[in-house]
Design a protein around this motif. Structure first.
Motif, PDB file in Angstrom:
ATOM      1  N   ASN A 128      35.510  39.328  24.149  1.00 54.44           N
ATOM      2  CA  ASN A 128      36.046  39.769  23.058  1.00 54.44           C
ATOM      3  C   ASN A 128      35.558  41.958  23.729  1.00 54.44           C
ATOM      4  O   ASN A 128      36.187  42.421  23.057  1.00 54.44           O
ATOM      5  CB  ASN A 128      34.477  40.255  22.217  1.00 54.44           C
ATOM      6  N   ALA A 129      35.066  41.960  24.351  1.00 60.03           N
ATOM      7  CA  ALA A 129      34.700  43.364  25.134  1.00 60.03           C
ATOM      8  C   ALA A 129      36.452  42.965  25.760  1.00 60.03           C
ATOM      9  O   ALA A 129      36.762  44.495  26.018  1.00 60.03           O
ATOM     10  CB  ALA A 129      34.072  43.483  26.159  1.00 60.03           C
ATOM     11  N   GLN A 130      37.122  42.912  26.467  1.00 58.28           N
ATOM     12  CA  GLN A 130      38.063  42.331  27.168  1.00 58.28           C
ATOM     13  C   GLN A 130      39.507  42.659  26.685  1.00 58.28           C
ATOM     14  O   GLN A 130      39.794  43.781  26.826  1.00 58.28           O
ATOM     15  CB  GLN A 130      38.158  40.873  28.054  1.00 58.28           C
ATOM     16  N   ARG A 131      39.482  42.058  25.167  1.00 60.01           N
ATOM     17  CA  ARG A 131      40.446  42.186  24.361  1.00 60.01           C
ATOM     18  C   ARG A 131      40.580  43.846  23.736  1.00 60.01           C
ATOM     19  O   ARG A 131      41.145  44.310  24.124  1.00 60.01           O
ATOM     20  CB  ARG A 131      40.116  41.511  23.311  1.00 60.01           C
ATOM     21  N   LEU A 132      38.964  44.178  23.432  1.00 59.03           N
ATOM     22  CA  LEU A 132      38.596  45.498  22.643  1.00 59.03           C
ATOM     23  C   LEU A 132      39.260  46.199  23.929  1.00 59.03           C
ATOM     24  O   LEU A 132      39.802  47.843  22.747  1.00 59.03           O
ATOM     25  CB  LEU A 132      38.036  45.690  22.347  1.00 59.03           C
ATOM     26  N   THR A 133      38.936  46.678  24.833  1.00 55.98           N
ATOM     27  CA  THR A 133      39.113  47.059  26.145  1.00 55.98           C
ATOM     28  C   THR A 133      40.318  47.691  26.226  1.00 55.98           C
ATOM     29  O   THR A 133      40.924  48.514  26.715  1.00 55.98           O
ATOM     30  CB  THR A 133      37.936  47.529  27.000  1.00 55.98           C
ATOM     31  N   GLY A 134      40.568  46.409  26.534  1.00 56.67           N
ATOM     32  CA  GLY A 134      42.585  45.925  26.963  1.00 56.67           C
ATOM     33  C   GLY A 134      42.450  46.146  28.190  1.00 56.67           C
ATOM     34  O   GLY A 134      43.320  46.020  29.436  1.00 56.67           O
ATOM     35  N   LYS A 135      40.667  45.721  28.985  1.00 58.75           N
ATOM     36  CA  LYS A 135      40.397  45.477  30.564  1.00 58.75           C
ATOM     37  C   LYS A 135      40.193  44.048  30.251  1.00 58.75           C
ATOM     38  O   LYS A 135      38.813  43.770  30.020  1.00 58.75           O
ATOM     39  CB  LYS A 135      39.379  46.577  30.508  1.00 58.75           C
ATOM     40  N   PRO A 136      41.262  43.279  31.673  1.00 61.42           N
ATOM     41  CA  PRO A 136      40.599  41.587  31.439  1.00 61.42           C
ATOM     42  C   PRO A 136      39.734  41.581  32.389  1.00 61.42           C
ATOM     43  O   PRO A 136      39.153  40.819  32.314  1.00 61.42           O
ATOM     44  CB  PRO A 136      41.969  41.037  32.130  1.00 61.42           C
ATOM     45  N   GLY A 137      39.537  42.483  33.418  1.00 57.84           N
ATOM     46  CA  GLY A 137      38.019  42.520  34.502  1.00 57.84           C
ATOM     47  C   GLY A 137      37.015  43.310  33.786  1.00 57.84           C
ATOM     48  O   GLY A 137      36.045  42.718  34.578  1.00 57.84           O
ATOM     49  N   GLN A 138      37.129  43.374  32.530  1.00 55.30           N
ATOM     50  CA  GLN A 138      35.422  43.550  32.194  1.00 55.30           C
ATOM     51  C   GLN A 138      34.092  42.900  32.325  1.00 55.30           C
ATOM     52  O   GLN A 138      34.839  41.530  31.918  1.00 55.30           O
ATOM     53  CB  GLN A 138      35.678  44.163  30.386  1.00 55.30           C
ATOM     54  N   VAL A 139      33.124  43.261  32.139  1.00 51.06           N
ATOM     55  CA  VAL A 139      31.932  41.953  32.934  1.00 51.06           C
ATOM     56  C   VAL A 139      30.701  42.980  32.279  1.00 51.06           C
ATOM     57  O   VAL A 139      30.713  43.987  31.958  1.00 51.06           O
ATOM     58  CB  VAL A 139      32.179  41.821  34.262  1.00 51.06           C
ATOM     59  N   LEU A 140      30.403  41.887  31.188  1.00 47.35           N
ATOM     60  CA  LEU A 140      29.042  42.273  30.794  1.00 47.35           C
ATOM     61  C   LEU A 140      27.718  42.306  31.674  1.00 47.35           C
ATOM     62  O   LEU A 140      27.604  40.981  31.989  1.00 47.35           O
ATOM     63  CB  LEU A 140      28.982  41.648  29.269  1.00 47.35           C
ATOM     64  N   PRO A 141      26.961  43.295  31.157  1.00 47.97           N
ATOM     65  CA  PRO A 141      25.254  41.979  32.399  1.00 47.97           C
ATOM     66  C   PRO A 141      24.539  41.117  30.975  1.00 47.97           C
ATOM     67  O   PRO A 141      25.019  41.770  29.652  1.00 47.97           O
ATOM     68  CB  PRO A 141      25.097  43.728  32.272  1.00 47.97           C
ATOM     69  N   HIS A 142      23.909  40.468  31.612  1.00 46.28           N
ATOM     70  CA  HIS A 142      23.348  39.832  30.207  1.00 46.28           C
ATOM     71  C   HIS A 142      24.267  39.255  29.602  1.00 46.28           C
ATOM     72  O   HIS A 142      23.863  38.796  28.582  1.00 46.28           O
ATOM     73  CB  HIS A 142      22.024  40.837  30.128  1.00 46.28           C
ATOM     74  N   PRO A 143      25.007  37.957  30.469  1.00 36.82           N
ATOM     75  CA  PRO A 143      25.781  37.252  29.786  1.00 36.82           C
ATOM     76  C   PRO A 143      25.431  35.806  28.907  1.00 36.82           C
ATOM     77  O   PRO A 143      25.536  35.338  28.186  1.00 36.82           O
ATOM     78  CB  PRO A 143      27.243  36.552  30.825  1.00 36.82           C
ATOM     79  N   GLU A 144      23.769  36.022  29.385  1.00 36.79           N
ATOM     80  CA  GLU A 144      23.162  35.075  28.496  1.00 36.79           C
ATOM     81  C   GLU A 144      22.457  34.758  27.239  1.00 36.79           C
ATOM     82  O   GLU A 144      22.525  34.313  26.684  1.00 36.79           O
ATOM     83  CB  GLU A 144      21.863  34.245  29.440  1.00 36.79           C
ATOM     84  N   LEU A 145      22.812  36.054  26.827  1.00 36.27           N
ATOM     85  CA  LEU A 145      22.501  36.893  25.797  1.00 36.27           C
ATOM     86  C   LEU A 145      24.083  36.883  24.650  1.00 36.27           C
ATOM     87  O   LEU A 145      23.014  36.851  23.177  1.00 36.27           O
ATOM     88  CB  LEU A 145      21.783  38.104  26.076  1.00 36.27           C
ATOM     89  N   CYS A 146      24.388  36.278  24.924  1.00 31.24           N
ATOM     90  CA  CYS A 146      26.028  35.651  24.221  1.00 31.24           C
ATOM     91  C   CYS A 146      25.453  34.533  24.088  1.00 31.24           C
ATOM     92  O   CYS A 146      25.158  33.592  24.437  1.00 31.24           O
ATOM     93  CB  CYS A 146      27.286  35.453  25.012  1.00 31.24           C
ATOM     94  N   SER A 147      25.192  34.662  21.782  1.00 32.80           N
ATOM     95  CA  SER A 147      25.274  33.820  21.242  1.00 32.80           C
ATOM     96  C   SER A 147      26.293  32.660  20.958  1.00 32.80           C
ATOM     97  O   SER A 147      26.455  31.693  20.225  1.00 32.80           O
ATOM     98  CB  SER A 147      24.729  34.024  19.410  1.00 32.80           C
ATOM     99  N   VAL A 148      27.697  32.854  21.350  1.00 38.12           N
ATOM    100  CA  VAL A 148      28.412  32.240  20.861  1.00 38.12           C
ATOM    101  C   VAL A 148      28.352  30.724  21.723  1.00 38.12           C
ATOM    102  O   VAL A 148      28.141  30.468  22.757  1.00 38.12           O
ATOM    103  CB  VAL A 148      30.009  32.420  21.284  1.00 38.12           C
ATOM    104  N   ARG A 149      28.416  29.788  21.159  1.00 37.24           N
ATOM    105  CA  ARG A 149      28.573  28.438  21.453  1.00 37.24           C
ATOM    106  C   ARG A 149      30.044  27.456  21.343  1.00 37.24           C
ATOM    107  O   ARG A 149      29.983  27.046  20.772  1.00 37.24           O
ATOM    108  CB  ARG A 149      27.544  27.361  21.307  1.00 37.24           C
ATOM    109  N   LYS A 150      30.869  27.589  21.936  1.00 34.29           N
ATOM    110  CA  LYS A 150      32.337  27.602  22.416  1.00 34.29           C
ATOM    111  C   LYS A 150      32.086  25.758  22.412  1.00 34.29           C
ATOM    112  O   LYS A 150      33.027  25.132  21.920  1.00 34.29           O
ATOM    113  CB  LYS A 150      32.668  27.321  23.424  1.00 34.29           C
ATOM    114  N   ASP A 151      31.053  25.241  23.016  1.00 38.06           N
ATOM    115  CA  ASP A 151      31.102  23.762  23.369  1.00 38.06           C
ATOM    116  C   ASP A 151      30.981  22.486  21.063  1.00 38.06           C
ATOM    117  O   ASP A 151      31.366  22.164  21.008  1.00 38.06           O
ATOM    118  CB  ASP A 151      30.167  23.166  23.875  1.00 38.06           C
ATOM    119  N   LEU A 152      30.625  23.989  20.610  1.00 41.25           N
ATOM    120  CA  LEU A 152      30.341  23.476  19.203  1.00 41.25           C
ATOM    121  C   LEU A 152      31.562  23.746  18.675  1.00 41.25           C
ATOM    122  O   LEU A 152      31.794  22.960  17.372  1.00 41.25           O
ATOM    123  CB  LEU A 152      29.425  24.119  18.937  1.00 41.25           C
ATOM    124  N   HIS A 153      32.449  24.131  18.503  1.00 40.01           N
ATOM    125  CA  HIS A 153      34.113  24.510  18.514  1.00 40.01           C
ATOM    126  C   HIS A 153      34.526  23.267  17.892  1.00 40.01           C
ATOM    127  O   HIS A 153      34.683  22.297  19.223  1.00 40.01           O
ATOM    128  CB  HIS A 153      35.159  25.207  18.756  1.00 40.01           C
TER     129      HIS A 153
END
Length: 417
Positions: free
Chosen positions: A83-108
């Motif tokens: 989401n941050a990469q798309r909204l900033t237009g920066k494909p290399g954008q990295v977020l700290p604490h990725p474990e805090l993301c609540s999205v479960r793609k395995d359930l999609h």
């Protein structure tokens, strides 16, 4: 025919203290219609009720611009970092604490026929059971000749961002009735929403579609009929009935916003960190939002709208005692008390955002009249009844002419994504 209160409360879930015991719907006046009232003391900060919509739908331009949301509950499907990469237009954008993301793609899961995406098997099955069997285009999902695709393209050609409604919300209303075993039950529920006079309905349609609204409304009605005609709802497909349905959605549709990035930020705020680590993380998030604003502007969320029976009974006040939010990153609406609310007191929300509420009485009335067709008589508006009838912009122009610096009132706040 009015729906019973059991019909209404069946769409309230997980209510602190129980919706039946803390609120009730009452007739207020011919001008205001219904209102929602407390039946017991509700404390500041308490969740008054949680409600799921009768129907909800993502805005069409929002979906077209790759704001990926569950096709049923509008839960954001992107990981926070994506989401941050798309909204900033920066494909290399990295977020700290990725474990805090609540999205479960395995359930999609995808619809096996048209491939629209859901956040879970529960949402895929709920959509199929309520309306998707009627609306599923199957392998014609991308065929511009399919009746539903023609309808959606016509809508996008007349209703541009920032979006406030969607023709697909109306389509899901019709599909819900078409699929239902008890069609009368759903017709009763949809009949709960406030109705307007013919002139008022025309004003709402004009607001949504612009100056050429009559021709555009007739085009949409024809395409809507070709795609979805249902004998049980034949009145909705007449010129007058379609205008009324259009006005119902335009007046009662509650905006819904979801964001995996927002969920990540809130989780970061809850971390217990050393002062220097907290400062470093807050500085990172502040810069991230600045980068997003520069690249994307104000369009941060997956956005759509829904029809909520109980929430629609909440009248407006410029000094509300309750507020709506979507903290679960889906279409579940929470109504929370902003102050203690006594038994017998009306529960009011604001149809204006926090910046609009700080504008002059005349400006607030102008917004409410144009969008909701009423004049506010809340305590704040009554207290300001003798104020000059000028908009905030006119007041600012007068201040500038008198030499007040342009940045004298910089009170902008970061939008909570």
């Amino acid at each position: 025919m009015a729906a019973s209160m059991c019909d209404v409360f069946s769409f309230c879930v997980g209510v602190a203290g129980g919706a039946r015991g803390s609120v009730e719907v009452r007739f207020v006046s011919s001008a205001k219609g219904k209102g929602l009232f407390a039946t017991q003391l509700i404390r500041k900060g308490e969740t008054i009720f949680i409600e799921r919509p009768l129907v909800a739908s993502q805005f069409l331009w929002n979906a077209l611009y790759r704001y990926r949301a569950c096709d049923h509950c509008l839960r954001a499907l992107e990981k926070a970092e994506e989401n941050a990469q798309r909204l900033t237009g920066k494909p290399g954008q990295v977020l700290p604490h990725p474990e805090l993301c609540s999205v479960r793609k395995d359930l999609h899961q995808n619809c096996p026929h048209c491939q629209v995406t859901y956040c879970s098997a529960e949402c895929r099955l709920a959509a199929a059971e309520q309306y998707h069997r009627i609306l599923c285009p199957g392998p014609s999902q991308d065929d511009p000749r399919h009746p539903l695709n023609k309808l959606q393209e016509a809508w996008r050609s007349v209703h541009y961002p920032p979006e406030t409604a969607s023709i697909m919300l109306m389509a899901r209303m019709v599909a819900t009735v078409k699929q239902a075993k008890d069609k009368d039950h759903w017709v009763r529920l949809f009949s709960q929403f406030c109705s307007k006079t013919a002139n008022e309905e025309e004003e709402i349609v004009h607001k949504l579609l612009g100056d050429k609204f009559k021709g555009q409304l007739e085009l949409l009605r024809r395409l809507f009929t070709e795609a979805l005609y249902e004998e049980t709802l034949s009145q909705w497909f007449t010129p007058d009935g379609f205008r009324s349905l259009f006005a119902l959605v335009g007046t009662n549709g509650q905006g819904i916003g979801t964001s995996s990035l927002s969920q990540w930020v809130h989780a970061c705020d809850a971390l217990e960190l050393k002062p220097q680590d907290r400062e470093r993380l807050d500085t990172f998030i502040d810069q991230l939002y600045k980068d997003i604003e520069a690249a994307t502007g104000e369009f941060l969320n997956c956005e759509g709208s829904g029809l909520f029976v109980l929430q629609s009974c909440c009248n407006h006040s410029c000094v509300p005692n309750a507020e709506t939010s979507f903290p679960e990153n889906n279409f579940l609406l929470h109504v929370t008390a902003l102050e203690d609310i006594k038994p017998g007191e009306e529960i009011c929300i604001s149809y204006l955002d926090c910046c609009q509420r700080e504008r002059s009485r005349h400006s607030r009335h102008k917004i409410l009249r144009e969008n909701y067709l009423f004049i506010c008589s809340c305590p704040k508006c009554l207290a300001e009844a003798d104020d000059p009838n000028v908009t905030s912009e006119e007041e600012e122009e007068e201040d500038e002419e008198e030499g007040e610096p342009e940045d004298a009132e910089l009170g902008d706040e970061m939008t909570d994504v």
